[in-house]
Write an enzyme that holds these catalytic residues in place. Sequence first.
Site, short mmCIF file in Angstrom:
data_model
loop_
_atom_site.label_atom_id
_atom_site.label_comp_id
_atom_site.label_asym_id
_atom_site.label_seq_id
_atom_site.Cartn_x
_atom_site.Cartn_y
_atom_site.Cartn_z
N ASP A 159 17.49 17.35 -2.23
CA ASP A 159 17.68 18.76 -2.55
C ASP A 159 18.72 18.82 -3.66
O ASP A 159 19.31 17.79 -4.04
CB ASP A 159 18.17 19.50 -1.29
CG ASP A 159 18.45 20.96 -1.56
OD1 ASP A 159 17.60 21.62 -2.19
OD2 ASP A 159 19.52 21.44 -1.13
N MET A 160 19.00 19.98 -4.19
CA MET A 160 19.97 20.09 -5.28
C MET A 160 21.14 21.00 -4.92
O MET A 160 22.28 20.55 -4.76
CB MET A 160 19.29 20.59 -6.55
CG MET A 160 20.19 20.58 -7.79
SD MET A 160 19.38 21.25 -9.26
CE MET A 160 19.41 23.02 -8.89
N ASP A 161 20.87 22.31 -4.78
CA ASP A 161 21.95 23.27 -4.54
C ASP A 161 22.63 23.00 -3.20
O ASP A 161 21.98 22.95 -2.16
CB ASP A 161 21.40 24.70 -4.54
CG ASP A 161 20.84 25.11 -5.89
OD1 ASP A 161 21.64 25.30 -6.81
OD2 ASP A 161 19.61 25.22 -6.01
N ASP A 169 21.08 19.93 2.55
CA ASP A 169 22.26 20.58 3.12
C ASP A 169 21.90 21.79 3.96
O ASP A 169 22.69 22.21 4.81
CB ASP A 169 23.22 21.02 2.00
CG ASP A 169 22.65 22.19 1.20
OD1 ASP A 169 23.24 23.28 1.25
OD2 ASP A 169 21.60 22.00 0.55
N LYS A 220 10.67 26.47 1.08
CA LYS A 220 11.27 25.99 2.31
C LYS A 220 11.63 27.19 3.20
O LYS A 220 12.08 28.20 2.68
CB LYS A 220 12.55 25.19 2.00
CG LYS A 220 12.35 24.01 1.05
CD LYS A 220 13.70 23.43 0.63
CE LYS A 220 13.54 22.39 -0.47
NZ LYS A 220 14.84 21.84 -0.92
#
Length: 245
Positions: free
Chosen positions: A22-24, A182, A157
């Site tokens: 994931d990124m953020d 996260d 998601k």
Amino acid sequence: MAFVDEATVVAHHPAARAAIFDMDGLLVDTEPFWRDVEAGVFDALGADVRPLLAHGLTAGMRVDEAVAFFRARLGIAGADDAAVGARIVAGVVAAIEGGAELKPGAVEALDLLEGRGLALALASGSAMAVIDAVLDRFSLHSRFRFVATALDDPLGKPNPAVFLRTAASLGVEPAECVVLEDSLNGCVAAKAARMRVIAVPEAHNRADGRFVLADLRLDSLVELASVDLDRLLGVPVGGELADRS
């Protein structure tokens, strides 16, 4: 850190061949940007979304789905969802360009899993403009074999579509993937895709018992270096990693 069931991880999965990030909130500390920008945009519409943001209900969601969620929950009338979403994306991109920082251990986690022979991919609920802003700022484009935004899927998601598409693009089976997330929505999506999940919840979410669904929970990506990766990735202790070609 805590494994949920180390034996089950190995028994029900083949050796991992890909790591999907994931990124953020995981690689880059953008979650405060999203909260601040969303609050400001909805303030201008006469709606206070802060109580909903505080519960993390939209964490990991696509911006269009988050906007629709806020509108439905708060009864906001007359708002153009696409225009609202565009304002939020523009505000987050500006915030990233103005001062985003990588989360501790982010680059080391990429190095560690790539060094184990896993193909790296990024699967985010963010718009591609946000993804590109992060990858440009930290020169990370070359680290990933595939980059996906859930905006290209029918649903974001916690629907698993973005993870399944990413696995297919990498040429691996879902069960051969480990996902690092996260958000709870992201963890649910990864589990629905039949993938292993490493959860790294933000500090204010660590006490949420629902993260028990993850195969491994960490307080920070820094802790990944001290994990028994052979066990997590399905590699017999003392054995050699499978050919990743």
